[in-house]
Design a protein around this motif. Structure first.
Motif, short mmCIF file in Angstrom:
data_model
loop_
_atom_site.label_atom_id
_atom_site.label_comp_id
_atom_site.label_asym_id
_atom_site.label_seq_id
_atom_site.Cartn_x
_atom_site.Cartn_y
_atom_site.Cartn_z
N GLU A 81 0.83 -1.20 0.00
CA GLU A 81 0.00 0.00 0.00
C GLU A 81 0.87 1.25 0.00
OE1 GLU A 81 -3.99 -1.66 2.32
OE2 GLU A 81 -2.21 -1.11 3.48
N GLU B 169 1.40 3.96 -3.36
CA GLU B 169 1.16 5.40 -3.27
C GLU B 169 2.35 6.19 -3.80
OE1 GLU B 169 -1.73 7.21 -1.58
OE2 GLU B 169 -2.46 5.32 -2.44
N TYR C 111 -3.92 6.71 6.04
CA TYR C 111 -4.15 5.96 4.80
C TYR C 111 -5.63 5.63 4.72
CZ TYR C 111 -3.70 2.46 1.12
OH TYR C 111 -3.83 1.76 -0.06
#
Length: 534
Positions: A116, A120, A426
């Motif tokens: 993750e 990004e 997040y």
């Protein structure tokens, strides 16, 4: 300035500028995780199994000899993926669903995975292999940052087919978000690699990639291919005492362990090799031949991956890290938790693809040389892993370090390599601050600040490392032991009675760490679990 001088200046400027840009290019990052592989199970760390690819990576990269995991499958995977201690990520034990947030059995929403975080920051993210940090589909890899996935969602399985081994059990091999049925000639170690290579070949060439390749090998059941088994049959008839001594001597000669480190005694539950019948010796030799063949095949697949990267022109811009999720396992296929079919398969020849067996305590004693105890405990035999980092453009060749590092460090290392920052939020959720440190200074043979303390807890087994000292206890005795790892890495000389003030100091440090990590004393957790029927 004359025209020739001006021209030379312009050329110099552009060359240096392009070099600087190349140096800033985000590298591809590969993390390779072995499963239930002990400290001494690869050639570079003392074994005589054929692991030429890992050995070459160790020779031309970085070897960390004091690297730690979280002593069990699920907790280690949660820590690796998130940069948090397992309890902070929601996987304080296994995938048992409990009401306490630190023990819910899947990654929580207050952690972020490496996939993750890197996604990004412009990375494509791929995974092959064993997941084991969330069985419900909403917690599968594609829901935690991976673009593509193939592998085993659960903790263990046959290497040749999808074969549940406990009553009422459902095991899932998945491609993306869908169940996958293995075909003929399927062997999981090969399949994980082949899918991972396909993902890389089909990637967007303008983006770097992150690959998490979590092999199932050499976790039970003992399953290997005939041509690999044939290499090792007959090589273990000298017995486990001799094999441990052989590995120990290699470790000393290669500087993997300090000269002050003693070889731990054979576990008291192990029989003497000479007390076995000839038939028993032959059976154990075959088990170990299959176990070695599993590691051999793992190394072959690492070689296949490296060859692919080289053919694609990616090798110079790829960093590969290799480690194991816990120490060697003393587990056996003999309890009532397995189906009658599997219990019967435990007595088949381990060379038979339909068999279902394990190396047990004898094999695990060899696997964890020179340490004592195994996976699940917080002694060195449960938590110490070989660690290798390799990357021609990033990692200094021929580098070795005894700095204590931990599996929680991989998150920050990946972000550092990518030039990215750890997120505070997040998807609208506050993210728990990472506990890890970047290993990049060690990659470059630079000074590294390191950890003030490292904490461990699994099912009541506890430990804390601070400087040269290690405080450790075994559940349910819960009695603190104290060891000086600098002079006694094998934990043979408990000096708790000699240094009571040091025990008090470290016990206080442990409580502080445990409170911060969300640890619940196991006797309280187990009582609560029974009351809630979890």
């Amino acid at each position: 300035m004359s025209k020739p001088a001006l021209l030379a200046f312009i050329i110099c400027f552009f060359v240096s500028n392009n070099f600087a840009q190349a140096q800033k290019k985000q590298p591809n990052i590969v993390i390779i995780l072995a499963d239930d592989m002990g400290y001494s199970d690869i050639g570079a760390f003392g074994s005589d199994v054929q692991t030429p690819n890992l050995d070459e990576m160790a020779k031309n990269g970085l070897t960390l000899t004091n690297f730690y995991n979280a002593s069990r499958c699920c907790p280690s995977r949660a820590a690796l993926l998130t940069g948090l201690y397992p309890h902070q990520a929601g996987v304080g034990d296994m995938m048992n669903t409990r009401p306490q947030p630190a023990y819910q059995g899947y990654l929580n929403s207050n952690c972020v995975t490496i996939a993750e975080a890197l996604k990004e920051n412009g990375y494509q993210t791929f995974m092959g292999g064993k997941w084991h940090v969330g069985q419900a589909k909403e917690h599968w890899p594609l829901q935690r940052g991976f673009d593509r996935y193939f592998g085993l969602i659960d903790g263990a399985n046959s290497y040749f087919e999808n074969r549940p081994y406990r009553p009422n059990q459902k095991l899932t091999i998945a491609l993306g978000n869908e169940a996958y049925t293995p075909g003929e000639n399927y062997y999981s170690t090969d399949a994980y690699t082949d899918f991972a290579i396909d993902f890389i070949k089909q990637k967007d060439k303008s983006k770097p990639f992150f690959l998490y390749l979590a092999y199932q090998a050499p976790h039970w059941p003992l399953h290997a291919l005939p041509q690999d088994i044939a290499k090792y049959k007959g090589k273990f008839m000298k017995g486990w005492e001799a094999m441990r001594q052989q590995r120990y001597q290699k470790q000393l000669a290669r500087g993997i362990i300090d000269k002050s480190t003693k070889l731990s005694p054979l576990d008291e539950a192990c029989r003497k090799w000479e007390s076995l019948s000839e038939d028993e010796k032959q059976k154990w030799d075959e088990k170990m031949a299959v176990y070695y063949a599993m590691i051999d095949r793992l190394d072959q697949n690492i070689g296949k991956l490296r060859s692919t990267l080289k053919s694609m022109g990616e090798e110079q811009n790829t960093v590969i890290m290799f480690l194991s999720d816990n120490g060697g396992s003393n587990e056996t296929i003999t309890n009532t938790g397995f189906t009658p079919e599997i219990l019967e398969a435990n007595f088949m020849s381990p060379s038979n693809p339909k068999s279902f067996t394990a190396i047990g305590i004898e094999g695990a004693n060899v696997s964890n040389t020179p340490f004592r105890l195994f996976k699940h405990w917080e002694y060195e035999g449960g938590t110490a892993t070989p660690f290798i980092a390799y990357g021609p453009g990033v990692v200094k060749a021929g580098n070795k370090s005894a700095e204590p590092a931990h599996i929680i460090d991989l998150m920050q290392t990946c972000l550092d390599l990518a030039g990215a920052k750890y997120p505070a939020q997040y998807r609208g959720n506050a993210i728990t601050k990472t506990e890890g440190l970047s290993l990049v200074p060690l990659f470059k043979a630079q000074k590294w600040t390191g950890h003030q303390v490292l904490g461990f807890e699994h099912e009541g087994n506890r430990a804390l490392i601070k400087g040269d000292w290690k405080l450790v206890s075994e559940y349910p005795q819960n009695k603190w032991e104290l060891y000086n790892l600098k002079t006694d890495r094998s934990e043979l000389n408990n000096v708790a009675s000699k240094y009571p003030d040091k025990v008090k100091e470290l016990a206080k440090d442990y409580r502080h760490w445990a409170d911060g990590a969300g640890v619940i004393p196991f006797e309280q957790l187990d009582k609560k679990r029974q009351q809630d029927k979890y």
